[in-house]
Scaffold this active site. Structure first.
Site, PDB file in Angstrom:
ATOM      1  N   ARG A   1       0.858  -1.101  -0.132  1.00  0.00           N
ATOM      2  CA  ARG A   1       0.084   0.179   0.109  1.00  0.00           C
ATOM      3  C   ARG A   1       0.985   1.232  -0.007  1.00  0.00           C
ATOM      4  O   ARG A   1       2.077   1.179   0.579  1.00  0.00           O
ATOM      5  CB  ARG A   1      -0.748  -0.034   1.056  1.00  0.00           C
ATOM      6  CG  ARG A   1      -0.312   0.374   2.450  1.00  0.00           C
ATOM      7  CD  ARG A   1      -0.438   1.752   2.972  1.00  0.00           C
ATOM      8  NE  ARG A   1       0.622   1.748   4.132  1.00  0.00           N
ATOM      9  CZ  ARG A   1       1.992   2.233   4.033  1.00  0.00           C
ATOM     10  NH1 ARG A   1       2.526   2.345   3.156  1.00  0.00           N
ATOM     11  NH2 ARG A   1       2.409   2.198   5.734  1.00  0.00           N
TER      12      ARG A   1
ATOM     13  N   GLU B   1      -1.114  10.747   7.714  1.00  0.00           N
ATOM     14  CA  GLU B   1       0.147   9.889   8.270  1.00  0.00           C
ATOM     15  C   GLU B   1       0.335  10.144   9.914  1.00  0.00           C
ATOM     16  O   GLU B   1       0.095  11.124  10.406  1.00  0.00           O
ATOM     17  CB  GLU B   1       1.407  10.604   7.877  1.00  0.00           C
ATOM     18  CG  GLU B   1       2.254   9.211   7.293  1.00  0.00           C
ATOM     19  CD  GLU B   1       2.167   8.124   6.504  1.00  0.00           C
ATOM     20  OE1 GLU B   1       1.329   7.018   6.760  1.00  0.00           O
ATOM     21  OE2 GLU B   1       2.210   8.490   5.295  1.00  0.00           O
TER      22      GLU B   1
ATOM     23  N   ASP C   1      -2.216  -0.021   7.670  1.00  0.00           N
ATOM     24  CA  ASP C   1      -1.592  -1.094   6.515  1.00  0.00           C
ATOM     25  C   ASP C   1      -2.477  -2.193   6.299  1.00  0.00           C
ATOM     26  O   ASP C   1      -2.669  -2.429   5.260  1.00  0.00           O
ATOM     27  CB  ASP C   1      -0.082  -1.376   7.122  1.00  0.00           C
ATOM     28  CG  ASP C   1       0.832  -0.154   7.392  1.00  0.00           C
ATOM     29  OD1 ASP C   1       0.177   1.026   7.301  1.00  0.00           O
ATOM     30  OD2 ASP C   1       1.907  -0.511   8.144  1.00  0.00           O
TER      31      ASP C   1
ATOM     32  N   TYR D   1       9.308   5.227  16.393  1.00  0.00           N
ATOM     33  CA  TYR D   1       7.775   4.994  16.215  1.00  0.00           C
ATOM     34  C   TYR D   1       6.771   5.102  17.635  1.00  0.00           C
ATOM     35  O   TYR D   1       5.873   5.605  17.860  1.00  0.00           O
ATOM     36  CB  TYR D   1       7.473   3.908  15.358  1.00  0.00           C
ATOM     37  CG  TYR D   1       5.862   3.636  15.054  1.00  0.00           C
ATOM     38  CD1 TYR D   1       5.465   4.203  13.858  1.00  0.00           C
ATOM     39  CD2 TYR D   1       5.045   2.995  15.822  1.00  0.00           C
ATOM     40  CE1 TYR D   1       4.133   4.003  13.353  1.00  0.00           C
ATOM     41  CE2 TYR D   1       3.708   3.018  15.408  1.00  0.00           C
ATOM     42  CZ  TYR D   1       3.336   3.354  14.234  1.00  0.00           C
ATOM     43  OH  TYR D   1       1.991   3.349  13.863  1.00  0.00           O
TER      44      TYR D   1
ATOM     45  N   SER E   1       4.748  -1.392   3.209  1.00  0.00           N
ATOM     46  CA  SER E   1       3.765  -2.593   4.201  1.00  0.00           C
ATOM     47  C   SER E   1       4.256  -3.799   3.708  1.00  0.00           C
ATOM     48  O   SER E   1       2.965  -4.793   3.496  1.00  0.00           O
ATOM     49  CB  SER E   1       2.324  -2.068   3.954  1.00  0.00           C
ATOM     50  OG  SER E   1       2.055  -0.983   4.870  1.00  0.00           O
ATOM     51  N   SER E   2       5.243  -4.364   3.280  1.00  0.00           N
ATOM     52  CA  SER E   2       5.495  -5.483   2.859  1.00  0.00           C
ATOM     53  C   SER E   2       5.317  -6.684   4.137  1.00  0.00           C
ATOM     54  O   SER E   2       4.661  -7.625   3.739  1.00  0.00           O
ATOM     55  CB  SER E   2       7.199  -5.824   2.492  1.00  0.00           C
ATOM     56  OG  SER E   2       7.926  -5.530   3.694  1.00  0.00           O
TER      57      SER E   2
ATOM     58  N   ASP F   1      -3.603   7.050  12.508  1.00  0.00           N
ATOM     59  CA  ASP F   1      -4.214   5.825  12.542  1.00  0.00           C
ATOM     60  C   ASP F   1      -4.458   5.521  14.359  1.00  0.00           C
ATOM     61  O   ASP F   1      -5.546   5.197  14.785  1.00  0.00           O
ATOM     62  CB  ASP F   1      -3.956   4.533  11.791  1.00  0.00           C
ATOM     63  CG  ASP F   1      -2.596   4.290  12.012  1.00  0.00           C
ATOM     64  OD1 ASP F   1      -1.625   4.770  12.790  1.00  0.00           O
ATOM     65  OD2 ASP F   1      -2.386   3.105  11.396  1.00  0.00           O
TER      66      ASP F   1
HETATM   67  C1  GLA Z   1       3.159   2.521   9.924  1.00  0.00           C
HETATM   68  C2  GLA Z   1       2.154   1.815  10.652  1.00  0.00           C
HETATM   69  C3  GLA Z   1       0.773   2.593  10.651  1.00  0.00           C
HETATM   70  C4  GLA Z   1       0.888   3.786  10.387  1.00  0.00           C
HETATM   71  C5  GLA Z   1       2.152   4.554   9.731  1.00  0.00           C
HETATM   72  C6  GLA Z   1       2.160   6.194  10.137  1.00  0.00           C
HETATM   73  O1  GLA Z   1       3.094   2.021   8.393  1.00  0.00           O
HETATM   74  O2  GLA Z   1       2.191   0.520  10.513  1.00  0.00           O
HETATM   75  O3  GLA Z   1      -0.019   1.894  11.374  1.00  0.00           O
HETATM   76  O4  GLA Z   1       0.812   4.405  11.847  1.00  0.00           O
HETATM   77  O5  GLA Z   1       3.154   3.799  10.156  1.00  0.00           O
HETATM   78  O6  GLA Z   1       1.011   6.858   9.509  1.00  0.00           O
END
Ligand code: GLA
Length: 333
Positions: A12, A18, A149, A197, A107-108, A21
């Site tokens: 994706r 960003e 994701d 993160y 998002s692999s 979520d």
């Molecule tokens: C990563 C996380 C998502 C989201 C993004 C930032 O991809 O897996 O859940 O928080 O960062 O938008």
């Protein structure tokens, strides 16, 4: 001999929304025409897999009750975690082919979780698949990631991006017009494990302790947060939720200049208020934005490296992947 089966899960790219979520905010990702395909046959009590993109052979017994993050090779940890999540006892033997680079913010890992979930016979809704995959991601990495994701990959709709309300978990498809290109450019490898993160998740929680759910808060509320970091994180999230609404409206109205402006503004907010960009990504965003026909550019995904995404006139960008909005994770016949 048992039948050869196949599942496919797309990667994706997030167009806007960003780091919203995990506070129940709005996101606007699209499943892309790059992904992970698993070809397999059923096998009793084991998962045995190889991958064209990564070394090693995975062999685990089912039901899996170990620590996923100790599984070797490392890519097997997502598979072990998903099989544990589903309580799988019926396994498979097969091979993975993927054209989404790992550690690129596309998002692999979520694609792998969704693919293996389907291959292990998961038969719930796309939302339920994404929730199991999100729990598997947490088990495998310990990083408290949101639902974006996995849900955008499980619920992708060909030709559309998806506006996801991460509180209500509603998924609303929005047409991606075919008179613009969506271009993804890889900048640098990174992993969210060991990144800041989890700190960002905690900083947003601190802001919410002061002013309540960020998805409901206003910029006036933000003024009441005295701590600089929590205040800036909250400001990003509140502005970013509004950017998702404005971007969806601009795209639907064919106002690509405005849609691009919103993306670039979103990048500045991730850089200045959320501190998840890097100088290399900032440079790349500026360089792309200077090219004629480019409407806007931003980093995409969790940040600290990964990819940037631009929207532009068709053909304006030749360096990068032009990606198209694709269907979600599925069995392939
Ligand atoms: C990563 C996380 C998502 C989201 C993004 C930032 O991809 O897996 O859940 O928080 O960062 O938008």
């Amino acid at each position: 001999m048992s039948e050869t089966l196949r599942v496919h899960a797309p990667g994706r790219v997030n167009l806007i929304g960003e780091h919203t979520d995990y506070t129940g905010g709005l996101v606007f990702p699209m499943a892309i025409d790059r992904g992970t395909t698993l070809t397999y046959t059923a096998a009793d009590g084991v998962i045995e897999l190889t991958s064209d993109g990564a070394p090693g052979a995975l062999s685990i017994s089912l039901p899996f009750d170990g620590e996923p993050n100790t599984v070797e090779p490392h890519w097997g940890s997502y598979i072990a975690a998903m099989s544990a999540e589903l309580g799988a006892t019926q396994g498979l033997r097969g091979h993975i082919v993927s054209d989404i680079p790992a550690g690129a913010g596309l998002s692999s890992s979520a694609a792998l979780e969704c693919a293996i979930g389907l291959a292990l016979g998961f038969d719930g809704t796309p939302l339920e698949l994404s929730q199991a995959a999100q729990r598997a991601e947490h088990r495998a990495t310990g990083v408290p990631t949101g639902i974006m994701d996995q849900l955008s990959i499980a619920a992708g709709v060909a030709g559309h991006a998806t506006l996801i309300d991460c509180h209500g978990l509603s998924v609303t498809p929005h047409v991606v017009p075919d008179d613009i290109d969506v271009v993804v450019k890889f900048i640098a490898h990174r992993t969210l494990e060991g990144s800041e993160y989890a700190d960002r998740v905690a900083e947003c929680a601190r802001a919410e302790d002061k002013i309540g759910p960020l998805r409901l808060a206003t910029l006036d509320d933000v003024g009441r947060i005295t701590e600089d970091i929590a205040r800036r994180r909250a400001r990003h999230v509140i502005n970013e939720n509004q950017r998702v609404r404005d971007f969806a409206a601009a795209l639907a109205g064919g106002d690509y200049v405005e849609a691009g402006r919103i993306m670039t503004e979103g990048h500045a907010s991730l850089r200045d208020d959320f501190d998840v960009s890097t100088p290399q990504m900032d440079d790349a965003v500026d360089r792309l934005n200077a090219i004629p026909g480019v409407f806007g550019t931003r980093m995409t995904g969790g940040g600290f490296g990964g990819c940037i995404v631009a929207i532009c006139q068709p053909g304006a960008l030749t360096d990068g992947w032009v990606v198209s909005p694709s269907a979600g994770a599925r069995r392939v016949h």
